[in-house]
Design a protein around this motif. Structure first.
Motif, PDB file in Angstrom:
ATOM      1  N   ASN A 207       0.799  -1.238   0.000  1.00 37.45           N
ATOM      2  CA  ASN A 207       0.000   0.000   0.000  1.00 37.45           C
ATOM      3  C   ASN A 207       0.828   1.283   0.000  1.00 37.45           C
ATOM      4  O   ASN A 207       0.280   2.359  -0.261  1.00 37.45           O
ATOM      5  CB  ASN A 207      -0.985   0.052   1.169  1.00 37.45           C
ATOM      6  CG  ASN A 207      -2.097  -0.969   1.041  1.00 37.45           C
ATOM      7  OD1 ASN A 207      -2.616  -1.195  -0.044  1.00 37.45           O
ATOM      8  ND2 ASN A 207      -2.450  -1.592   2.146  1.00 37.45           N
TER       9      ASN A 207
ATOM     10  N   ALA B 198      -0.870   8.597  -4.991  1.00 37.70           N
ATOM     11  CA  ALA B 198      -2.013   9.486  -4.743  1.00 37.70           C
ATOM     12  C   ALA B 198      -1.538  10.867  -4.288  1.00 37.70           C
ATOM     13  O   ALA B 198      -2.075  11.897  -4.715  1.00 37.70           O
ATOM     14  CB  ALA B 198      -2.933   8.868  -3.695  1.00 37.70           C
TER      15      ALA B 198
ATOM     16  N   LYS C 157      -8.374  10.506  -1.229  1.00 31.88           N
ATOM     17  CA  LYS C 157      -8.102   9.077  -1.192  1.00 31.88           C
ATOM     18  C   LYS C 157      -7.925   8.633   0.264  1.00 31.88           C
ATOM     19  O   LYS C 157      -7.157   9.250   1.014  1.00 31.88           O
ATOM     20  CB  LYS C 157      -6.832   8.741  -1.978  1.00 31.88           C
ATOM     21  CG  LYS C 157      -6.887   9.104  -3.460  1.00 31.88           C
ATOM     22  CD  LYS C 157      -7.795   8.176  -4.234  1.00 31.88           C
ATOM     23  CE  LYS C 157      -7.729   8.467  -5.729  1.00 31.88           C
ATOM     24  NZ  LYS C 157      -8.615   7.583  -6.509  1.00 31.88           N
TER      25      LYS C 157
ATOM     26  N   PHE D 295      -6.894   5.450   2.817  1.00 31.71           N
ATOM     27  CA  PHE D 295      -6.205   4.168   2.921  1.00 31.71           C
ATOM     28  C   PHE D 295      -6.254   3.722   4.382  1.00 31.71           C
ATOM     29  O   PHE D 295      -5.627   4.345   5.242  1.00 31.71           O
ATOM     30  CB  PHE D 295      -4.756   4.280   2.461  1.00 31.71           C
ATOM     31  CG  PHE D 295      -4.601   4.708   1.030  1.00 31.71           C
ATOM     32  CD1 PHE D 295      -4.509   3.765   0.022  1.00 31.71           C
ATOM     33  CD2 PHE D 295      -4.547   6.052   0.690  1.00 31.71           C
ATOM     34  CE1 PHE D 295      -4.367   4.160  -1.300  1.00 31.71           C
ATOM     35  CE2 PHE D 295      -4.403   6.461  -0.627  1.00 31.71           C
ATOM     36  CZ  PHE D 295      -4.315   5.504  -1.626  1.00 31.71           C
TER      37      PHE D 295
ATOM     38  N   ARG E 100       3.151   2.265  -2.126  1.00 31.82           N
ATOM     39  CA  ARG E 100       3.229   2.783  -3.492  1.00 31.82           C
ATOM     40  C   ARG E 100       1.942   3.527  -3.863  1.00 31.82           C
ATOM     41  O   ARG E 100       1.981   4.630  -4.404  1.00 31.82           O
ATOM     42  CB  ARG E 100       3.481   1.655  -4.480  1.00 31.82           C
ATOM     43  CG  ARG E 100       3.535   2.113  -5.936  1.00 31.82           C
ATOM     44  CD  ARG E 100       3.577   0.911  -6.881  1.00 31.82           C
ATOM     45  NE  ARG E 100       4.811   0.149  -6.668  1.00 31.82           N
ATOM     46  CZ  ARG E 100       5.975   0.451  -7.243  1.00 31.82           C
ATOM     47  NH1 ARG E 100       6.054   1.497  -8.054  1.00 31.82           N
ATOM     48  NH2 ARG E 100       7.029  -0.290  -7.011  1.00 31.82           N
ATOM     49  N   GLU E 101       0.789   2.918  -3.562  1.00 29.93           N
ATOM     50  CA  GLU E 101      -0.488   3.525  -3.919  1.00 29.93           C
ATOM     51  C   GLU E 101      -0.686   4.860  -3.202  1.00 29.93           C
ATOM     52  O   GLU E 101      -1.199   5.833  -3.793  1.00 29.93           O
ATOM     53  CB  GLU E 101      -1.632   2.577  -3.582  1.00 29.93           C
ATOM     54  CG  GLU E 101      -1.682   1.313  -4.446  1.00 29.93           C
ATOM     55  CD  GLU E 101      -0.685   0.250  -4.032  1.00 29.93           C
ATOM     56  OE1 GLU E 101      -0.589  -0.786  -4.720  1.00 29.93           O
ATOM     57  OE2 GLU E 101       0.015   0.445  -3.014  1.00 29.93           O
TER      58      GLU E 101
END
Length: 480
Positions: free
Chosen positions: A28, A35, A211, A213, A30-31
């Motif tokens: 997670n 973002a 976003k 997470f 990288r994501e």
């Protein structure tokens, strides 16, 4: 956006290797970084071992401009700034310990409107002052204010375990700089706290530029255990020393080259943290362990800065004689030591969130590590009195929230009917909760757990006596 952001072809893997000397991202990361680089507002809730700091540090290296990082803890700021500067990133901090020369340099750098500083760590109190706010407005006018990062974002909520009044004032960022991305990070937010964070900064999925997470609170490599005791028995110390020597003996036996007796004398290479409540107990417990040949050192606010810095540096470097830190609960935030093999709570923490955050400092390398909490009902009553007595009288905290968090922690300790890991995940609002692979005391021996609790806790006659003496007057919620 205030700036032209990094293009989509930026090689974040190359930056990870070159600047941060890491071979790969954790799940997670990288994501989240992509973002942030795309200019989104971002909310991250992840366990202590996740590596949340990289999620804003790497974008700050790639993007032009300056990233402002708001943090409530000086030790966290200083540790991260030191690590960044070692990685040749121009990071600085403004706080009460900043030297006058460094302070003057930072103010002059900001006043140019085009600072060389890439990450500036500040306290929430500093962000409340007009002087610093004017500096930020200049940076915004010059399109150099790239991102606002709020670390330990649960401090915003009065329902959080560590509410700070000045965190509420950080809503000024969104009001003043609506086009500057905001990133909020925390390890300990239940549903109520999470909603407070989102509303304070206007983070809303409906706006299309946000976003979220949220990773699981499950740490499968940690063995969780509650050890029941009574203050009258005063058996914590013998139990812990017996356990630690057993750990070292097993390690030595597994190494054919090691001499078992010499290993018993050294008791090295088992890095750990023991958390307790008082500074006096930090000192006395560390001294007793050293008398038994165990390399333990105290760490608390009354020690000199030189002593604390030396102790921390030698513990992180795994030097002989600095195997265990005996600390008050402020220790450990932002400390980058991956091989902590155990965390012991000598006394009951004041909140469920505090327990989870502190226990989570074990096993950040993903290897098996041990977390146990000594629990007695005498301790429970003592901590409950402390929480009631120390509840803020100026409206800067939520007494009900603190009491509820402690109540849930007590229920967790006295629960002998299910997995410890599942209980933690449920507390933080997870609906699909995993059970561990025999990594807690319930899974390992459910019947033995019940027996140990009944043997270890104070008798009901003792509890009744305490009620008659008025020990429960200020916290009647225990009887709910």
């Amino acid at each position: 956006m205030p700036l032209v952001r990094a293009n989509s072809f930026t090689d974040i893997d190359f930056t990870l290797r070159r600047q941060f000397k890491k071979d790969s991202f954790r799940p997670n990361q990288r994501e989240i970084i992509l973002a942030a680089l795309a200019g989104h507002d971002v909310f991250v809730q992840a366990a202590t071992s996740f590596g949340k700091s990289l999620c804003f540090q790497l974008p700050a290296v790639i993007d032009p401009g300056i990233t402002i990082v708001v943090s409530p803890l000086l030790s966290l700021m200083m540790n991260q700034v030191e690590a960044l500067r070692a990685a040749k990133v121009d990071a600085r901090t403004l706080n009460g310990n900043t030297t006058m020369a460094e302070r003057d340099y930072i103010h002059q750098d900001l006043a140019t409107g085009h600072p060389l500083t890439r990450l500036l760590y500040v306290t929430p109190e500093l962000c409340s002052g007009d002087f610093f706010r004017k500096k930020l407005k200049l940076l915004h006018e010059q399109k150099q204010l790239m991102r606002i990062v709020v670390d330990e974002a649960h401090c915003i909520s009065e329902w959080g375990h560590d509410f700070r009044r000045d965190f509420k004032k950080l809503s000024w960022f969104r009001e003043s700089f609506p086009n500057v991305p905001i990133m909020c990070l925390t390890a300990t937010a239940n549903n109520q706290v999470r909603q407070d964070i989102l509303s304070t900064f206007g983070l809303d999925k409906k706006l299309g530029n946000f976003k979220m997470f949220a990773t699981t609170a499950h740490r499968p490599n940690l063995h969780l255990e509650v050890r029941f005791t009574s203050d009258e028995a005063n058996d914590r110390y013998d139990d812990f020393v017996t356990w630690l020597k057993g750990v070292y003996d097993r390690r030595a036996a597994a190494d054919r080259k090691a001499e078992l007796e010499a290993a018993r004398e050294r008791l090295e290479n088992v890095p750990g943290i023991i958390y307790t409540i008082s500074r006096d107990e930090c000192e006395s417990l560390a001294a007793a362990l050293r008398t038994d040949g165990i390399g333990a050192r105290p760490f608390h606010a009354k020690l000199s800065n030189h002593t604390k810095e030396e102790t921390l540096a030698r513990w992180i470097a795994n030097e002989p004689g600095y195997d265990i830190i005996v600390a008050t609960t402020a220790f450990g935030m932002g400390i980058d030591k991956e091989n902590v093999r155990f965390v012991v709570h000598w006394r009951l923490p004041k909140s469920f969130e505090g327990y989870y955050q502190e226990a989570g400092r074990a096993g950040r390398d993903g290897k098996a590590s041990y977390c146990f909490l000594y629990y007695s009902r005498e301790d429970r009553d003592r901590i409950c009195n402390m929480v009631t007595r120390d509840a803020p009288r100026d409206g800067s905290g939520n007494k009900q929230a603190r009491a509820e968090s402690l109540k849930r922690l007590v229920a967790y300790c006295e629960d002998t009917s299910g997995c410890r890991h599942t209980a933690i995940c449920k507390y933080f609002g997870e609906t699909q909760v995993p059970e561990c692979d025999y990594a807690c005391d319930w899974h390992k021996d459910p019947q033995g757990l019940k027996k140990r609790m009944s043997r270890g806790l104070a008798s009901e006659e003792w509890i009744s006596t305490q009620r008659e003496e008025g020990a429960y007057d200020d916290y009647s919620y225990w009887s709910e």
